[in-house]
Structure formats: C-alpha cells, structure tokens
Design a protein around this motif. Structure first.
Motif, PDB file in Angstrom:
ATOM      1  N   GLU A  54      40.614   4.864  34.672  1.00 25.63           N
ATOM      2  CA  GLU A  54      41.823   5.534  34.193  1.00 25.63           C
ATOM      3  C   GLU A  54      41.960   6.924  34.803  1.00 25.63           C
ATOM      4  OE1 GLU A  54      44.451   4.350  32.471  1.00 25.63           O
ATOM      5  OE2 GLU A  54      43.398   2.457  32.769  1.00 25.63           O
ATOM      6  N   ARG A  57      43.063   6.442  38.341  1.00 27.10           N
ATOM      7  CA  ARG A  57      44.477   6.035  38.370  1.00 27.10           C
ATOM      8  C   ARG A  57      45.376   7.260  38.221  1.00 27.10           C
ATOM      9  NH1 ARG A  57      47.392   1.229  37.147  1.00 27.10           N
ATOM     10  NH2 ARG A  57      49.499   1.738  36.521  1.00 27.10           N
ATOM     11  N   GLU A  68      52.198   7.468  36.301  1.00 25.60           N
ATOM     12  CA  GLU A  68      50.971   6.706  36.072  1.00 25.60           C
ATOM     13  C   GLU A  68      51.239   5.258  35.686  1.00 25.60           C
ATOM     14  OE1 GLU A  68      47.825   8.440  33.719  1.00 25.60           O
ATOM     15  OE2 GLU A  68      48.505  10.436  34.297  1.00 25.60           O
ATOM     16  N   LEU A  73      51.410   1.249  41.334  1.00 26.45           N
ATOM     17  CA  LEU A  73      49.992   1.508  41.071  1.00 26.45           C
ATOM     18  C   LEU A  73      49.290   0.241  40.619  1.00 26.45           C
ATOM     19  CD1 LEU A  73      49.657   4.985  39.326  1.00 26.45           C
ATOM     20  CD2 LEU A  73      48.639   4.241  41.458  1.00 26.45           C
ATOM     21  N   LEU A  77      46.293  -1.339  42.845  1.00 30.11           N
ATOM     22  CA  LEU A  77      44.961  -1.382  42.245  1.00 30.11           C
ATOM     23  C   LEU A  77      44.531  -2.789  41.843  1.00 30.11           C
ATOM     24  CD1 LEU A  77      45.233   1.852  40.088  1.00 30.11           C
ATOM     25  CD2 LEU A  77      43.926   1.545  42.199  1.00 30.11           C
TER      26      LEU A  77
END
Length: 100
Positions: A54, A57, A68, A73, A77
């Motif tokens: 986290e 990220r 975020e 993302l 990821l």
C-alpha cells in the motif's frame, strides 16, 4: 512441509504462540511447534508485505501524479504483469491525463 534447518521465527512469534492453548492445533499439521512457528511467521510477513504494498502504491501514484484508486494502477500492479508492461500502462495513462 517441514521447517527448514535454518528457519528462525520472527520476533514475537513465540510469545504469540505461548498465549494459545497447548491443544489448539491437535490433530492438524500445525500440532508441530516448528510448523506453527513457521506458519505464524509467514502470516506476519504477509501482513507486513501488504502494508508495504500500500505504501508503494501511494508512492507510485504520487510519482505518476494519478489518484491512488486509478484503474491504471490496478492494471500496472497486476501480479502477472511484467514491470516494463506496467510502466507502459502508467505512461499511457499519464499521457492521456495530460491530453485531457
């Protein structure tokens, strides 16, 4: 699965396990103290990795100047995606954000 010869439980694992009833895992593979220590150490490590994930990220979102919770993302990821492909996804997303 057996405990490797060189395995050392994470700090605090023995204290956590000592708080459990001695028969809590009777009849299971975790009845073995060394396997119980290994399993708890792995769970603790997993928890640490999730927290670190986290943090990374958030740093990646800030670096790319995207929210975020951006779908890009999530795509970048994805566990089965190569890092270079993830970078391409982020580059395409940030280029699209600038053009908008």
């Amino acid at each position: 699965m057996s405990a490797p010869e060189c395995f050392t439980p994470l700090k605090g694992v023995e204290e956590i396990l000592s708080a459990l009833p001695s028969d809590a895992f009777a009849g299971t593979p975790l009845a073995s103290v060394s396997l119980r220590e290994r399993a708890l150490s792995l769970l603790c490590a997993h928890d640490t990795m999730l927290r670190e994930s986290e943090r990374l990220r958030s740093a990646l979102a800030a670096l790319c100047a995207i929210p975020e919770d951006a779908a890009a993302l999530d795509q970048a990821l994805a566990p089965d995606l190569a890092p270079l492909d993830g970078l391409r996804i982020l580059a395409a997303n940030t280029a699209g954000e600038r053009a908008a």
